[in-house]
Design a protein around this motif. Structure first.
Motif, PDB file in Angstrom:
ATOM      1  N   PHE A   1      21.288  -4.412 -17.116  1.00 17.69           N
ATOM      2  CA  PHE A   1      22.415  -4.826 -16.258  1.00 17.69           C
ATOM      3  C   PHE A   1      21.923  -5.556 -15.059  1.00 17.69           C
ATOM      4  N   GLU A   2      22.459  -6.781 -14.805  1.00 21.52           N
ATOM      5  CA  GLU A   2      22.358  -7.720 -13.636  1.00 21.52           C
ATOM      6  C   GLU A   2      23.622  -8.058 -12.953  1.00 21.52           C
ATOM      7  N   GLY A   3      23.896  -8.044 -11.646  1.00 21.41           N
ATOM      8  CA  GLY A   3      24.787  -8.557 -11.036  1.00 21.41           C
ATOM      9  C   GLY A   3      24.639  -8.786  -9.730  1.00 21.41           C
ATOM     10  N   GLU A   4      25.713  -9.210  -8.792  1.00 19.36           N
ATOM     11  CA  GLU A   4      25.625  -9.687  -7.299  1.00 19.36           C
ATOM     12  C   GLU A   4      26.951  -9.475  -6.751  1.00 19.36           C
ATOM     13  N   MET A   5      26.884  -9.194  -5.570  1.00 19.89           N
ATOM     14  CA  MET A   5      27.911  -9.268  -4.644  1.00 19.89           C
ATOM     15  C   MET A   5      28.799 -10.365  -4.422  1.00 19.89           C
ATOM     16  N   LYS A   6      29.976 -10.442  -4.827  1.00 18.80           N
ATOM     17  CA  LYS A   6      30.795 -11.455  -4.570  1.00 18.80           C
ATOM     18  C   LYS A   6      31.950 -11.071  -3.678  1.00 18.80           C
ATOM     19  N   GLY A   7      31.856 -11.076  -2.295  1.00 20.49           N
ATOM     20  CA  GLY A   7      33.132 -10.637  -1.467  1.00 20.49           C
ATOM     21  C   GLY A   7      33.089  -9.295  -1.541  1.00 20.49           C
ATOM     22  N   ASP A   8      34.180  -8.401  -2.028  1.00 19.07           N
ATOM     23  CA  ASP A   8      34.407  -6.994  -2.236  1.00 19.07           C
ATOM     24  C   ASP A   8      34.159  -6.485  -3.513  1.00 19.07           C
ATOM     25  N   ARG A   9      33.570  -7.495  -4.683  1.00 18.44           N
ATOM     26  CA  ARG A   9      33.372  -7.173  -5.895  1.00 18.44           C
ATOM     27  C   ARG A   9      32.320  -7.301  -6.304  1.00 18.44           C
ATOM     28  N   LEU A  10      31.867  -6.573  -7.534  1.00 18.10           N
ATOM     29  CA  LEU A  10      30.560  -7.032  -8.277  1.00 18.10           C
ATOM     30  C   LEU A  10      30.729  -7.654  -9.423  1.00 18.10           C
ATOM     31  N   ILE A  11      29.980  -8.739  -9.822  1.00 19.10           N
ATOM     32  CA  ILE A  11      30.125  -9.364 -11.167  1.00 19.10           C
ATOM     33  C   ILE A  11      28.895  -9.597 -11.747  1.00 19.10           C
ATOM     34  N   GLY A  12      28.852  -9.336 -13.028  1.00 22.44           N
ATOM     35  CA  GLY A  12      27.589  -9.531 -13.566  1.00 22.44           C
ATOM     36  C   GLY A  12      27.485  -9.475 -15.170  1.00 22.44           C
ATOM     37  N   LYS A  13      26.311  -9.251 -15.656  1.00 25.73           N
ATOM     38  CA  LYS A  13      26.246  -9.386 -17.237  1.00 25.73           C
ATOM     39  C   LYS A  13      25.343  -8.073 -17.693  1.00 25.73           C
ATOM     40  N   MET A  14      25.959  -7.796 -19.020  1.00 31.68           N
ATOM     41  CA  MET A  14      25.190  -6.632 -19.509  1.00 31.68           C
ATOM     42  C   MET A  14      24.491  -7.082 -20.822  1.00 31.68           C
ATOM     43  N   VAL A  15      23.404  -6.444 -21.142  1.00 32.55           N
ATOM     44  CA  VAL A  15      22.694  -6.938 -22.543  1.00 32.55           C
ATOM     45  C   VAL A  15      22.764  -5.566 -23.085  1.00 32.55           C
ATOM     46  N   TYR A  16      23.650  -5.451 -24.179  1.00 35.11           N
ATOM     47  CA  TYR A  16      23.837  -4.157 -24.909  1.00 35.11           C
ATOM     48  C   TYR A  16      22.614  -3.867 -25.557  1.00 35.11           C
ATOM     49  N   THR A  17      22.709  -2.704 -26.525  1.00 38.54           N
ATOM     50  CA  THR A  17      21.508  -2.106 -27.377  1.00 38.54           C
ATOM     51  C   THR A  17      21.251  -3.164 -28.551  1.00 38.54           C
ATOM     52  N   ASP A  18      22.261  -3.743 -28.911  1.00 42.10           N
ATOM     53  CA  ASP A  18      22.165  -4.769 -30.079  1.00 42.10           C
ATOM     54  C   ASP A  18      21.822  -6.098 -29.445  1.00 42.10           C
ATOM     55  N   GLY A  19      21.431  -6.321 -28.325  1.00 44.10           N
ATOM     56  CA  GLY A  19      20.862  -7.709 -27.833  1.00 44.10           C
ATOM     57  C   GLY A  19      21.993  -8.547 -27.229  1.00 44.10           C
ATOM     58  N   LYS A  20      23.131  -8.296 -27.631  1.00 42.27           N
ATOM     59  CA  LYS A  20      24.344  -9.113 -27.107  1.00 42.27           C
ATOM     60  C   LYS A  20      24.756  -8.937 -25.837  1.00 42.27           C
ATOM     61  N   GLU A  21      25.050 -10.079 -25.060  1.00 33.98           N
ATOM     62  CA  GLU A  21      25.275 -10.162 -23.881  1.00 33.98           C
ATOM     63  C   GLU A  21      26.869 -10.225 -23.393  1.00 33.98           C
ATOM     64  N   TYR A  22      27.280  -9.303 -22.358  1.00 29.55           N
ATOM     65  CA  TYR A  22      28.859  -9.376 -22.115  1.00 29.55           C
ATOM     66  C   TYR A  22      28.821  -9.536 -20.613  1.00 29.55           C
ATOM     67  N   ASP A  23      29.990  -9.886 -20.196  1.00 26.99           N
ATOM     68  CA  ASP A  23      30.317  -9.925 -18.820  1.00 26.99           C
ATOM     69  C   ASP A  23      31.155  -8.789 -18.422  1.00 26.99           C
ATOM     70  N   TRP A  24      30.824  -8.539 -17.010  1.00 24.64           N
ATOM     71  CA  TRP A  24      31.640  -7.289 -16.626  1.00 24.64           C
ATOM     72  C   TRP A  24      31.910  -7.705 -15.090  1.00 24.64           C
ATOM     73  N   VAL A  25      33.121  -6.920 -14.458  1.00 24.22           N
ATOM     74  CA  VAL A  25      33.411  -7.060 -13.189  1.00 24.22           C
ATOM     75  C   VAL A  25      33.478  -5.583 -12.525  1.00 24.22           C
ATOM     76  N   GLY A  26      33.414  -5.416 -11.278  1.00 21.96           N
ATOM     77  CA  GLY A  26      33.462  -4.177 -10.776  1.00 21.96           C
ATOM     78  C   GLY A  26      34.294  -4.117  -9.421  1.00 21.96           C
ATOM     79  N   VAL A  27      34.953  -3.172  -9.235  1.00 19.66           N
ATOM     80  CA  VAL A  27      35.649  -3.029  -7.713  1.00 19.66           C
ATOM     81  C   VAL A  27      35.250  -1.601  -7.172  1.00 19.66           C
ATOM     82  N   ARG A  28      35.326  -1.340  -6.131  1.00 24.47           N
ATOM     83  CA  ARG A  28      35.127  -0.044  -5.278  1.00 24.47           C
ATOM     84  C   ARG A  28      36.076   0.939  -5.857  1.00 24.47           C
TER      85      ARG A  28
END
Length: 311
Positions: free
Chosen positions: A99-126
């Motif tokens: 997982f890698e990500g960064e703070m963007k205002g009051d949210r988190l945004i980033g990418k995940m590399v799954y166990t099969d090597g594929k990459e997916y986007d994600w967002v996070g809120v408190r």
């Protein structure tokens, strides 16, 4: 010891204290986050917690779309950006999830590399606090299962559930069953029975699994009968032998849960940190349905009665 040396020691001590205080200052990423991973055209609810360990190390816990909360040994954080990795649990393959990500205002945004090597986007809120109502006013009990048919419920897939002699039955692994009605705070009474070695669960608001499994004679665990899966461990194991009827009486107000199993209070007014694996969503501020797990093994239910709050 002369005055000059005492002053020097005092300055060093103050400097060390200031260094420790600065090191222990909360980082903006700390706390609990509800993540949504966009994976193969679907939105996958997940959960992340980041906390301090000592002066400067950040550690955490992570919940994916299935399985239990798993520890994160270190969350590396620098100038608003962070990364961490965790070994696979029930995922296919041996590759770590990255997982890698960064703070963007009051949210988190980033990418995940799954166990099969594929990459997916994600967002996070408190994650929301979910206030605890100290003086709930209880409404009229609702018989959520009528004992005759599946009215008020729907299967998530090809339905294997049936009703016989007033009992809701899943004879084999198949689809999960979800109530049409949604609830905020409530008291739930539910009776269940399973054969030897079977496994099921009841999800509160569709997000927090109370484990149902053949764990007779075992030590209590958060992933065994009566536990909030991967989070809260019962104070004792009260499972009966397979084939016997068992009872849960569960009270959920905000995040606080109390579970009485087979007449014994095994979890008392404990806080559920976040969604468990297999949750329908992580919109914790909203009311949610009950989900009965039918994709693990045979199980039977009867007398499903919900008493909601009026305030």
């Amino acid at each position: 010891m002369n005055i000059k040396k005492l002053k020097s020691i005092a300055l060093v001590t103050i400097s060390l204290l200031l260094l420790q205080m600065n090191a222990q200052e909360a980082k903006p990423i700390e706390g609990r986050w509800n993540l949504t991973i966009t994976q193969d055209g679907k939105e996958v609810p997940s959960w992340l917690e980041v906390t301090h360990s000592g002066f400067s190390t950040l550690v955490g816990r992570f919940v994916y779309a299935f399985g239990s909360a798993r520890p994160i040994a270190e969350v590396k954080f620098n100038e608003g950006k962070f990364n961490f990795e965790i070994p696979p649990q029930w995922e296919p393959g041996k590759r770590y999830m990255e997982f890698e990500g960064e703070m963007k205002g009051d949210r988190l945004i980033g990418k995940m590399v799954y166990t099969d090597g594929k990459e997916y986007d994600w967002v996070g809120v408190r994650a929301p606090k979910l206030e605890f109502n100290t003086s709930p006013v209880w409404g009229t009990p609702i018989r959520l299962f009528n004992g005759e048919n599946l009215e008020g419920w729907h299967a998530m897939g090809e339905n294997q559930w049936k009703v016989k002699d007033g009992i809701l039955i899943s004879e084999k692994s198949g689809a999960n069953l979800v109530s049409d009605q949604k609830f905020d705070d409530f008291k739930l009474h539910i009776e269940f029975r399973y054969p030897e070695g079977s496994n099921s669960g009841i999800y509160l608001r569709g997000r927090y699994e109370v484990q149902i499994a053949d764990n007779f004679g075992l030590e209590p665990s958060s992933i065994y009968l009566g536990g909030i899966y991967g989070f809260l461990t019962p104070n004792e194991m009260v499972a009966k032998a397979p084939g016997e009827w068992q009872v849960y009486d569960i009270t959920l107000i905000g995040r606080r849960v109390t579970i009485v199993a087979n007449g014994k209070e095994i979890i008392t007014d404990q806080i559920i940190p976040g969604m468990t694996g297999g949750a329908l969503d992580n919109k914790e501020e909203e009311a949610g349905p009950f989900l009965i797990q039918g994709d693990h093994g045979p199980v039977e239910f009867r007398n499903i009665i919900v008493t909601p709050t009026l305030n």
